[in-house]
Design a protein around this motif. Structure first.
Motif, short mmCIF file in Angstrom:
data_model
loop_
_atom_site.label_atom_id
_atom_site.label_comp_id
_atom_site.label_asym_id
_atom_site.label_seq_id
_atom_site.Cartn_x
_atom_site.Cartn_y
_atom_site.Cartn_z
N MET A 92 0.85 -1.17 0.00
CA MET A 92 0.00 0.00 0.00
C MET A 92 0.89 1.23 0.00
N ALA A 93 0.52 2.23 -0.78
CA ALA A 93 1.28 3.46 -0.84
C ALA A 93 0.56 4.54 -0.05
N GLU A 94 1.32 5.29 0.72
CA GLU A 94 0.79 6.40 1.51
C GLU A 94 1.22 7.68 0.81
N GLU A 95 0.25 8.46 0.35
CA GLU A 95 0.55 9.74 -0.28
C GLU A 95 0.58 10.81 0.79
N ILE A 96 1.66 11.55 0.86
CA ILE A 96 1.77 12.66 1.80
C ILE A 96 1.55 13.93 0.99
N ARG A 97 0.52 14.69 1.38
CA ARG A 97 0.12 15.88 0.63
C ARG A 97 0.24 17.13 1.49
N ALA A 98 0.42 18.26 0.82
CA ALA A 98 0.52 19.55 1.52
C ALA A 98 -0.83 19.89 2.14
N GLU A 99 -0.79 20.39 3.37
CA GLU A 99 -2.01 20.78 4.06
C GLU A 99 -2.28 22.27 3.94
N MET A 100 -1.34 23.01 3.33
CA MET A 100 -1.50 24.46 3.19
C MET A 100 -0.57 24.97 2.11
N VAL A 101 -0.76 26.21 1.71
CA VAL A 101 0.17 26.85 0.78
C VAL A 101 1.45 27.14 1.55
N ALA A 102 2.60 26.75 0.98
CA ALA A 102 3.87 26.94 1.68
C ALA A 102 5.02 26.89 0.69
N GLY A 128 7.68 14.53 -4.83
CA GLY A 128 7.00 15.40 -5.79
C GLY A 128 7.39 16.86 -5.71
N VAL A 129 8.34 17.21 -4.83
CA VAL A 129 8.74 18.61 -4.68
C VAL A 129 10.26 18.71 -4.61
N GLN A 130 10.75 19.93 -4.79
CA GLN A 130 12.17 20.19 -4.59
C GLN A 130 12.30 21.54 -3.90
N ALA A 131 13.44 21.78 -3.28
CA ALA A 131 13.66 23.03 -2.56
C ALA A 131 13.40 24.21 -3.50
N GLY A 132 12.68 25.20 -2.97
CA GLY A 132 12.35 26.38 -3.76
C GLY A 132 10.96 26.35 -4.36
N ASP A 133 10.33 25.17 -4.41
CA ASP A 133 8.97 25.06 -4.93
C ASP A 133 7.98 25.73 -3.98
N VAL A 134 6.84 26.10 -4.52
CA VAL A 134 5.70 26.56 -3.72
C VAL A 134 4.62 25.51 -3.88
N VAL A 135 4.15 24.95 -2.76
CA VAL A 135 3.10 23.94 -2.81
C VAL A 135 1.76 24.57 -2.44
N GLN A 136 0.73 24.05 -3.06
CA GLN A 136 -0.64 24.45 -2.75
C GLN A 136 -1.28 23.35 -1.91
N GLU A 137 -2.33 23.67 -1.21
CA GLU A 137 -3.04 22.67 -0.41
C GLU A 137 -3.43 21.50 -1.30
N GLY A 138 -3.05 20.28 -0.90
CA GLY A 138 -3.39 19.07 -1.64
C GLY A 138 -2.33 18.60 -2.60
N ASP A 139 -1.28 19.40 -2.83
CA ASP A 139 -0.19 18.97 -3.73
C ASP A 139 0.54 17.78 -3.14
N LEU A 140 0.95 16.85 -4.00
CA LEU A 140 1.70 15.68 -3.57
C LEU A 140 3.11 16.07 -3.17
N ILE A 141 3.50 15.71 -1.95
CA ILE A 141 4.86 15.96 -1.48
C ILE A 141 5.70 14.71 -1.69
N ALA A 142 5.19 13.56 -1.27
CA ALA A 142 5.94 12.32 -1.43
C ALA A 142 4.98 11.14 -1.33
N THR A 143 5.44 9.99 -1.81
CA THR A 143 4.71 8.74 -1.68
C THR A 143 5.62 7.73 -0.98
N VAL A 144 5.10 7.09 0.06
CA VAL A 144 5.86 6.10 0.82
C VAL A 144 5.14 4.77 0.70
N GLU A 145 5.88 3.73 0.30
CA GLU A 145 5.29 2.37 0.18
C GLU A 145 5.79 1.48 1.28
#
Length: 118
Positions: free
Chosen positions: A48-58, A101-118
């Protein structure tokens, strides 16, 4: 309403991601996070894969993992910055990072995928 031990409780249905106001003498909100589950394969035998998503704009300040890294429950994956606060994003499961799903310097929006852990 529900009753137990001679007390009456007001109940409601909450969903993952809901902010629930605390009543009575408590002040604030309770965040309803994902339900805990055992690591390992599901009924079909795949992990099973766990998707870690942004909870806010950051802003993404730093990324601590790459695809293929082993992480434990509570390990920091990414450090976000929002409103002059540093916010570590932690893994909620133990496993292997399948995708970042991100790299340093990116701006994430609420719900954007940060990483997936299996």
């Amino acid at each position: 309403m529900a009753a137990a031990f001679g007390l009456v409780f007001r109940t409601s249905v909450c969903h993952v991601g809901d902010l629930v106001p605390l009543g009575g003498s408590a002040r604030g909100f309770l965040f309803i996070g994902p339900a805990a589950r055992a690591d390992g394969p599901d009924e079909e035998g795949s992990a099973m894969a766990e998707e870690i998503r942004a909870e806010m704009v950051a802003n993404v300040m730093s990324v601590s993992v790459t695809a293929g890294d082993r992480v434990g429950d509570g390990d920091a994956l990414v450090l976000l910055e929002s409103m002059k606060m540093e916010i570590p994003v932690l893994s909620e499961v133990s496993g292997t990072v399948a995708q970042v799903g991100v790299q340093a310097g990116d701006v994430v929006q609420e719900g954007d995928l940060i990483a997936t852990v299996e």
